[in-house]
Design a protein around this motif. Structure first.
Motif, mmCIF file in Angstrom:
data_model
loop_
_atom_site.group_PDB
_atom_site.id
_atom_site.type_symbol
_atom_site.label_atom_id
_atom_site.label_comp_id
_atom_site.label_asym_id
_atom_site.label_seq_id
_atom_site.Cartn_x
_atom_site.Cartn_y
_atom_site.Cartn_z
ATOM 1 N N PHE B 201 -11.722 13.323 0.930
ATOM 2 C CA PHE B 201 -10.986 11.961 1.220
ATOM 3 C C PHE B 201 -11.758 11.234 2.161
ATOM 4 O O PHE B 201 -11.373 11.023 3.208
ATOM 5 C CB PHE B 201 -9.478 12.144 1.573
ATOM 6 C CG PHE B 201 -8.701 13.115 0.872
ATOM 7 C CD1 PHE B 201 -8.265 12.648 -0.357
ATOM 8 C CD2 PHE B 201 -8.517 14.424 1.272
ATOM 9 C CE1 PHE B 201 -7.286 13.551 -0.984
ATOM 10 C CE2 PHE B 201 -7.545 15.343 0.484
ATOM 11 C CZ PHE B 201 -7.072 14.804 -0.789
ATOM 12 N N PRO B 202 -12.990 10.728 1.770
ATOM 13 C CA PRO B 202 -13.845 10.111 2.660
ATOM 14 C C PRO B 202 -13.479 8.832 3.086
ATOM 15 O O PRO B 202 -13.503 8.078 4.013
ATOM 16 C CB PRO B 202 -15.339 9.907 1.945
ATOM 17 C CG PRO B 202 -14.916 10.163 0.506
ATOM 18 C CD PRO B 202 -13.711 11.353 0.529
ATOM 19 N N LEU B 203 -12.417 8.023 2.121
ATOM 20 C CA LEU B 203 -11.862 6.837 2.477
ATOM 21 C C LEU B 203 -11.001 7.161 3.512
ATOM 22 O O LEU B 203 -10.539 6.071 4.339
ATOM 23 C CB LEU B 203 -11.154 6.370 1.277
ATOM 24 C CG LEU B 203 -12.018 5.967 -0.076
ATOM 25 C CD1 LEU B 203 -11.292 5.635 -1.458
ATOM 26 C CD2 LEU B 203 -13.232 5.112 0.195
ATOM 27 N N SER B 204 -10.303 8.039 3.787
ATOM 28 C CA SER B 204 -9.598 8.092 4.926
ATOM 29 C C SER B 204 -10.373 7.722 6.275
ATOM 30 O O SER B 204 -9.927 7.183 7.165
ATOM 31 C CB SER B 204 -9.045 9.760 5.413
ATOM 32 O OG SER B 204 -8.166 9.774 4.430
ATOM 33 N N HIS B 339 5.550 -1.411 10.345
ATOM 34 C CA HIS B 339 4.822 -2.559 10.523
ATOM 35 C C HIS B 339 3.639 -2.830 9.514
ATOM 36 O O HIS B 339 2.982 -3.763 9.540
ATOM 37 C CB HIS B 339 4.115 -2.348 12.110
ATOM 38 C CG HIS B 339 4.983 -2.941 13.017
ATOM 39 N ND1 HIS B 339 5.635 -1.695 13.672
ATOM 40 C CD2 HIS B 339 5.177 -3.762 13.706
ATOM 41 C CE1 HIS B 339 6.505 -2.310 14.599
ATOM 42 N NE2 HIS B 339 6.069 -3.699 14.754
ATOM 43 N N ALA B 340 3.464 -1.606 8.575
ATOM 44 C CA ALA B 340 2.393 -1.799 7.831
ATOM 45 C C ALA B 340 3.042 -2.056 6.364
ATOM 46 O O ALA B 340 2.264 -2.425 5.313
ATOM 47 C CB ALA B 340 1.411 -0.533 7.500
ATOM 48 N N VAL B 341 4.225 -1.844 6.012
ATOM 49 C CA VAL B 341 4.547 -2.105 4.499
ATOM 50 C C VAL B 341 5.968 -2.740 4.671
ATOM 51 O O VAL B 341 6.584 -2.990 5.390
ATOM 52 C CB VAL B 341 5.002 -0.479 4.024
ATOM 53 C CG1 VAL B 341 3.877 0.229 4.123
ATOM 54 C CG2 VAL B 341 6.274 0.107 4.482
ATOM 55 N N GLU B 421 -4.731 4.953 6.300
ATOM 56 C CA GLU B 421 -4.951 4.234 5.137
ATOM 57 C C GLU B 421 -4.205 3.030 4.912
ATOM 58 O O GLU B 421 -4.380 1.946 4.509
ATOM 59 C CB GLU B 421 -4.907 5.315 3.990
ATOM 60 C CG GLU B 421 -6.052 6.236 3.860
ATOM 61 C CD GLU B 421 -5.984 7.592 2.964
ATOM 62 O OE1 GLU B 421 -6.903 8.118 2.799
ATOM 63 O OE2 GLU B 421 -4.827 7.520 2.294
ATOM 64 N N ILE B 422 -2.733 3.404 5.188
ATOM 65 C CA ILE B 422 -1.636 2.306 4.810
ATOM 66 C C ILE B 422 -1.872 1.143 5.875
ATOM 67 O O ILE B 422 -1.637 -0.002 5.440
ATOM 68 C CB ILE B 422 -0.138 2.914 4.589
ATOM 69 C CG1 ILE B 422 0.505 1.946 3.999
ATOM 70 C CG2 ILE B 422 0.338 3.208 6.033
ATOM 71 C CD1 ILE B 422 0.602 2.230 2.505
ATOM 72 N N VAL B 423 -2.229 1.489 7.143
ATOM 73 C CA VAL B 423 -2.250 0.414 8.104
ATOM 74 C C VAL B 423 -3.733 -0.356 7.813
ATOM 75 O O VAL B 423 -3.808 -1.518 7.921
ATOM 76 C CB VAL B 423 -2.447 1.199 9.483
ATOM 77 C CG1 VAL B 423 -2.795 -0.006 10.685
ATOM 78 C CG2 VAL B 423 -0.926 1.713 9.969
#
Lengths: 215, 450
Positions: B201-204, B339-341, B421-423
């Motif tokens: 999961f490099p995108l993390s 705060h992110a969704v 990721e979501i933030v």
């Protein structure tokens, strides 16, 4: 005092000494050694551990098992009443209560409550025999502990109503129970409180207890 | 199994005979065998097999304690079911304490007495470790961490390649000043990762790098020691757990960082935040926080700006046991997510009552229990389906892995994301290149700034 009363006194001494030994062993071993940085409040978590965390709404072991939970509570109340009366009867003969109508009525009510408590004890006993899930978990000690406690309640109820006839059985059974208490599972009378303390410490340190209210 | 030697038995029993404090003695004496913990255990709920009742797992250890450490157990063992430590017992312990428990601690909260069942299971694992009976698959994960510095044995070259690839992506988006600093001494933060991130999961890593960039943080990753995990927590070998913890501790000192930031890994956070100082027998000389707490600090301090409208799908949270029930981060996780969704729903039950995903306790490493692990995860799969959420957020890469497998097995049709990721998806960065991109993504922005 009669020989059976001396016997029960000796048993009481052994029982209390052994429970004190269990207690002081825990004190000597000390509280958990924790070197991480504390995040929460141990005090607040301990209060929560002994109070709110014990409420039926907080525990599946209670709200998913209401009959067992209620039986357990009543059975324990009955046991503590019997232990309290055991101390009282060293100073006051139950026959004396008969001279006072209000006390006689109180004893009658206690006897009636003990009958309910005994039924609860027997319910828990037979549940342990009938349900395979619990039977496979049980030891001889579990059955014996239940039977001894239930019998002690039964003989206490008899003693309240028929003091002269039941007195010898009452003190002998009390002696057996007191001698067995520190060596069998009944010693959870000490370890229950210690376990609640440990949980409060663990979850309090990590700021998990008391749980935060969600906004 | 080969016959146990006296030396093996003595080593295991020594753990029961020489408790370091009152905790073990308390919990081994407190269980009353009421069996009311059964329904709190996901293994029992799914299989209905009596052997999975938490009290029976406790009794495996407690019966040995009674046999070797109590007068009653020595004199009348049949009365209290005091058992000998033999091959049959050892096999049973391996199957139940390693293969039948994730040490999630859900049963602890619901125990009628308050027995710390997870702790007793851990002591049982320590006994097995002392006898050299840790399942090979789990032990190999620990051995790999000890040998290579990370539990997946990723060569440093490969790791650096992955980081550089992510750095290029970051620069593409935000320009040359955006970077992923490697091995830079004196930076405030030493950031750690779960090796699953560079491996799968490099995108993390990229997501967290974006957040650091947005917060203008002084941070670095060490190629020598970046692994936040510590499977010594699971194999029961405290000496090995100590070695792994020491390596990370020493790296923070060597890098002259002031703050160790624990990447999104439940057990890794627990091992390094709560257990490591005890393994090392001394408090840390530096600060330590989980990445969730750090992100929240950025949000609270206005160091990053989030736009909820960039995450419009219905989101739910899976609470990692080691971060929430055993780590106290219930509110912190919700703070970041809310705060992110823009659309959020809780699972039932959630928080400190939440069910384990089934991947905890080292289960993901023990391939011999794969079938049981996926079976136990059915509860989590049902919980997720009941929410109707399209995205499951969990700040733990082991949970991500398990839920990914549940997603496939139970056809959940969900996306699984970490908090970073979501933030990162909701980040608003005052950077021309990035803003152009974001403006195209969302016409109707409502900036949210703390």
């Amino acid at each position: 005092m009669w020989w059976y009363q001396y016997l029960s006194l000796a048993a009481l001494f052994v029982c209390i000494s052994a429970c004190i030994w269990h207690f002081f062993r825990l004190i000597r071993l000390g509280k958990p050694k924790e070197l991480s940085e504390k995040s929460g409040s141990i005090m607040r978590a301990e209060v929560y551990s002994y109070t709110t965390a014990m409420l039926p709404a907080q525990k599946e072991s209670a709200y998913l098992h209401i009959p067992t939970y209620v039986s357990g509570i009543l059975f324990h109340i009955g046991t503590f009443i019997c232990l309290f009366l055991f101390f009282v009867f060293f100073f006051v003969d139950p026959l004396v209560f008969r001279d006072w109508l209000i006390l006689a009525m109180a004893l009658l009510l206690i006897s009636l409550f003990l009958i309910i408590s005994i039924v609860c004890g027997l319910f828990l006993f037979f549940k342990r025999i009938v349900l395979k899930k619990i039977r496979t978990l049980s030891t001889l000690d579990d059955y014996l502990s239940n039977l001894l406690t239930t019998s002690f309640q039964l003989v206490t109820a008899f003693y309240l109503i028929f003091p002269e006839e039941a007195v010898i059985y009452y003190y002998i059974l009390a002696s057996i129970l007191l001698l067995y208490l520190p060596v069998g599972k009944l010693r959870h009378v000490v370890y229950f409180f210690a376990a609640r303390y440990q949980l409060g410490f663990f979850y309090g340190w990590r700021n998990s207890w008391p749980p935060k209210k969600q906004k | 199994m080969e016959k146990l030697t006296k030396s093996q038995i003595d080593k295991a029993i020594a753990l029961l005979k020489m408790p370091v404090d009152s905790k073990l003695v308390t919990h081994l004496n407190a269980c009353v065998h009421c069996g009311l913990c059964a329904k709190s255990c996901m293994y029992y709920k799914v299989t209905k097999e009596n052997k999975f009742i938490p009290a029976r797992k406790v009794d495996l250890v407690a019966s040995l304690y009674r046999r070797y450490c109590t007068l009653t157990g020595k004199v009348v063992p049949f009365l209290v079911n005091a058992r000998e430590l033999d091959e049959e017992m050892a096999n049973e312990m391996i199957d139940m304490l390693f293969g039948g428990c994730t040490m999630c601690g859900r049963c602890v909260k619901h125990c009628s007495i308050g027995v710390d069942i997870a702790y007793v299971v851990h002591v049982g694992r320590r006994m097995l470790a002392a006898m050299g009976l840790v399942p090979e698959s789990l032990q190999s994960t620990v051995d790999m961490a000890l040998k290579t510095g990370n539990n997946m044995g990723i060569p440093t070259e490969d790791f650096v390649d992955t980081i550089q690839w992510m750095e290029e992506e970051l620069m593409d988006e935000y320009g040359k000043e955006a970077c992923i600093p490697l091995n830079e001494q004196g930076r405030k933060i030493l950031y750690t990762l779960n090796p699953r991130e560079p491996k799968f999961f490099p995108l993390s890593i990229l997501a967290m790098a974006k957040i650091f960039f947005a917060a203008k943080e002084s941070w670095t990753i060490s190629t020598n020691m970046y692994d936040v995990t510590n499977y010594g927590l699971f194999n029961g070998d405290n000496e090995q757990a100590k070695q792994i913890a020491k390596r990370l501790h020493d790296e923070v000192i060597q890098m002259q960082s002031r703050l160790l930031v624990l990447g999104e890994c439940g057990h890794g956070s627990r091992a390094n935040r709560w257990e490591a100082p005890n393994y090392l027998s001394r408090p840390y000389e530096f600060g330590v926080v989980t990445v969730v707490e750090l992100i929240n600090e950025y949000i609270r301090g206005g160091r990053i700006t989030l736009d909820k409208s960039l995450n419009q799908e219905l989101v739910t949270i899976h609470d990692p046991c080691n971060l929430v029930r055993n780590g106290g981060l219930l509110s912190e996780i919700r703070f970041a997510v809310k705060h992110a969704v823009s659309d959020f729903v809780e699972m039932t039950p959630c928080g400190i009552d939440n069910f384990c995903c089934g991947g905890g306790g080292g289960q993901l490493s023990m391939s011999e229990y794969n079938e049981r692990r996926l079976q136990s995860g059915k509860i989590k799969a049902d919980q997720i389906l009941a929410t109707g959420a399209k995205v499951v957020i969990t700040p733990c890469h082991n949970c991500v892995d398990q839920i990914t497998q549940l997603n496939h097995t139970y056809k959940l049709g969900i996306k699984i994301k970490t908090i970073a990721e979501i933030v990162a998806d909701a980040l608003v960065i005052n950077n021309t290149k990035n803003n152009e991109k974001k403006n195209n993504e969302s016409d109707n922005k409502q900036y949210f700034q703390i």
